[in-house]
Design a protein around this motif. Structure first.
Motif, PDB file in Angstrom:
ATOM      1  N   PRO A 233      46.837  31.955  47.391  1.00 34.94           N
ATOM      2  CA  PRO A 233      45.786  32.916  47.022  1.00 34.94           C
ATOM      3  C   PRO A 233      44.728  32.237  46.157  1.00 34.94           C
ATOM      4  N   SER A 234      43.498  32.745  46.267  1.00 30.06           N
ATOM      5  CA  SER A 234      42.381  32.130  45.555  1.00 30.06           C
ATOM      6  C   SER A 234      41.724  33.138  44.630  1.00 30.06           C
ATOM      7  N   ARG A 235      40.968  32.629  43.652  1.00 26.49           N
ATOM      8  CA  ARG A 235      40.291  33.507  42.701  1.00 26.49           C
ATOM      9  C   ARG A 235      39.079  34.207  43.331  1.00 26.49           C
ATOM     10  N   ASP A 236      38.313  33.454  44.159  1.00 24.57           N
ATOM     11  CA  ASP A 236      37.065  34.013  44.669  1.00 24.57           C
ATOM     12  C   ASP A 236      37.131  34.480  46.113  1.00 24.57           C
ATOM     13  N   HIS A 237      38.288  34.327  46.751  1.00 24.65           N
ATOM     14  CA  HIS A 237      38.504  34.907  48.082  1.00 24.65           C
ATOM     15  C   HIS A 237      39.995  35.164  48.238  1.00 24.65           C
ATOM     16  N   LEU A 238      40.393  35.727  49.351  1.00 27.60           N
ATOM     17  CA  LEU A 238      41.766  36.213  49.464  1.00 27.60           C
ATOM     18  C   LEU A 238      42.782  35.076  49.396  1.00 27.60           C
ATOM     19  N   ALA A 252      35.290  36.015  51.670  1.00 34.35           N
ATOM     20  CA  ALA A 252      35.325  36.456  50.284  1.00 34.35           C
ATOM     21  C   ALA A 252      35.295  37.967  50.143  1.00 34.35           C
ATOM     22  N   ALA A 253      34.888  38.684  51.197  1.00 35.43           N
ATOM     23  CA  ALA A 253      34.756  40.142  51.095  1.00 35.43           C
ATOM     24  C   ALA A 253      35.178  40.789  52.414  1.00 35.43           C
ATOM     25  N   LEU A 254      35.364  42.089  52.352  1.00 35.51           N
ATOM     26  CA  LEU A 254      35.720  42.846  53.563  1.00 35.51           C
ATOM     27  C   LEU A 254      34.575  42.826  54.556  1.00 35.51           C
ATOM     28  N   PRO A 255      34.849  42.849  55.872  1.00 41.16           N
ATOM     29  CA  PRO A 255      36.193  42.753  56.457  1.00 41.16           C
ATOM     30  C   PRO A 255      36.709  41.313  56.383  1.00 41.16           C
ATOM     31  N   PHE A 256      38.015  41.165  56.140  1.00 39.17           N
ATOM     32  CA  PHE A 256      38.605  39.837  56.020  1.00 39.17           C
ATOM     33  C   PHE A 256      38.587  39.119  57.365  1.00 39.17           C
TER      34      PHE A 256
END
Length: 455
Positions: A233-238, A252-256
């Motif tokens: 897991p990452s701080r700025d993306h999933l 980094a954002a939805l939708p993944f």
């Protein structure tokens, strides 16, 4: 033995008359001879079984003075083994004498040209005496001697101070490479599962796991037979996905979405939660703790094999490469980082930036470390060496601590229903994921391992 053994005097026994004395002597002499012979045998047996510490004391003294040279040193000796109080005192006195004999003088820390810390440690086969030598601002130098146990001596440990808690996370028919916990309350509620062809996201709802999304892994080359992979897991993306010759990164954002590219970039050995300026606590004396930074570290994975090549991104002291290895574990020390590598040569290599020491422990090829509030603050989790090719018996994992360069088991072994196929530290660094192929069902099962402090 350091001193002579003396028999106490035998008190005089009055004899009423000469004839009685003669008769008594005639009957008592053979008995006396038997008693003396028995006592002599017992004394000789005790002497044979007693340890002679002189030779290892001299060996260690010579190794120490080869580093420090004759002069003034500040000396400490600490017993971390099962030696008795009497043996500990004898050895400490002997070490003082041996060190004085090679030209060392004992002074206070302020007056010393070097500090020598000796630890009387042990493993299952022998005592191990380790000397850590520091001179000025130079890195510590470690020398050691191994001392065979006297006949009949064993390591006695009435109990282990910690325990390992095993929690089932996920089961499926396809091989599991890794599992990442993305959200949790009292228990995990959102997880990602990596296998050879996809990353699947599942959420705990209505008392069961329900799959939310699945992302395919794009790769042009066939996977190696013994495939390994990592979810971080990452701080700025999933999350990031590491596979042999392929690295994927989620949006980094939805939708993944999951974007994969072919590359031989290194896999991280230090997780983001422990690097990038984060500080790791190493318990010190009393309530004090020592905080040291853990720099990022990566290693290159062989794209067609199941091990790391040994090439490192930032290096460990003077070492930019180590032996090819299957897995690695990190142990912060007072002023340096100790790395353990389960190498392809069957040894565990202990690298501290100055030396690379190879040890042979009763371990398998999977090991990792966790940072906890228990014991010494960091524990190594390692699989057992007793594996069975036909999977008739299951594997096990045990927690260890390293007071010196020899592992000390601090938990009982946790058994699994088959062979361990993966063992990775989780993102926060305080728990680990173990994957096993169940020998009865043939399914792959992922478990979380947590170190539990003694009550």
């Amino acid at each position: 033995m350091r001193g002579a053994l003396y028999n106490s005097g035998i008190p005089n026994v009055g004899i009423p008359n000469v004839s009685a004395n003669l008769v008594g002597r005639a009957f008592s002499l053979p008995h006396t001879f038997r008693v003396v012979a028995l006592l002599s045998f017992l004394l000789l047996t005790m002497a044979a079984r007693a340890a002679d510490w002189n030779e290892p004391e001299q060996q260690l003294a010579r190794k120490i003075v080869a580093v420090t040279g004759p002069g003034a040193v500040a000396l400490t000796v600490e017993n971390r083994s099962s030696l008795t109080k009497r043996d500990n005192e004898i050895i400490q006195n002997g070490l003082h004498a041996a060190l004085e004999g090679v030209g060392l003088r004992f002074v206070t820390l302020e007056q010393a040209a070097a500090t020598v810390a000796i630890y009387l440690s042990e493993n299952t086969a022998s005592y191990v005496w380790v000397a850590e030598i520091r001179q000025g601002a130079s890195a510590a130098v470690v020398v050691m001697v191994s001392v065979p146990r006297p006949l009949g001596a064993t390591t006695v440990r009435e109990s282990v101070p910690l325990s390992l808690r095993k929690t089932s996370l996920w089961t499926q028919a396809d091989p599991i490479l890794d599992v990442a916990v993305l959200e949790e309350n009292a228990a995990p509620t959102h997880i990602a599962v990596l296998d050879a062809e996809k990353v699947a996201l599942s959420r705990w709802q209505a008392g069961k796991w329900q799959q939310e999304q699945a992302f395919g892994i794009v790769h042009a080359r066939p996977w190696p037979r013994d495939l390994r992979g990592r979810l971080i897991p990452s701080r700025d993306h999933l999350l990031d996905v590491y596979l042999p010759g392929v690295i994927c990164r989620s949006a980094a954002a939805l939708p993944f979405t999951l974007n994969c590219r072919e590359t031989d970039d290194p896999w991280p050995l230090v997780l983001p939660a422990l690097s990038s300026g984060s500080l790791s606590a190493v318990p010190g004396g009393g309530s004090a703790s020592i905080f040291i930074p853990i720099p990022p570290m990566g290693a290159f994975f062989a794209p067609t094999r199941n091990f790391f090549t040994g090439a490192l991104t930032s290096g460990i002291g003077k070492f930019t490469t180590v032996s090819k290895f299957y897995s690695a574990a990190l142990l912060p020390r007072d002023k340096y980082l100790l790395w353990l590598f389960a190498a392809t040569d069957g040894h565990v290599h202990m690298v501290d930036g100055v030396s690379d020491q190879a040890g042979r422990f009763a371990w398998g090829s999977d090991l990792t470390s966790v940072s906890t509030s228990c014991g010494a603050g960091w524990q190594v989790l390692a699989t057992s060496a007793e594996t069975n090719a036909d999977e008739e018996t299951g594997d096990s994992i045990r927690a260890y601590e390293f007071p010196d360069r020899d592992p000390v088991a601090v938990s009982a072994a946790v058994d699994f229903p088959g062979m361990i196929t993966a063992l990775w530290t989780e993102a926060k660094g305080d728990t680990a994921i173990a994957v096993v192929k169940n020998r009865e069902t043939g399914n792959y099962e992922a478990f979380r391992l947590a170190v539990v402090c003694s009550q």
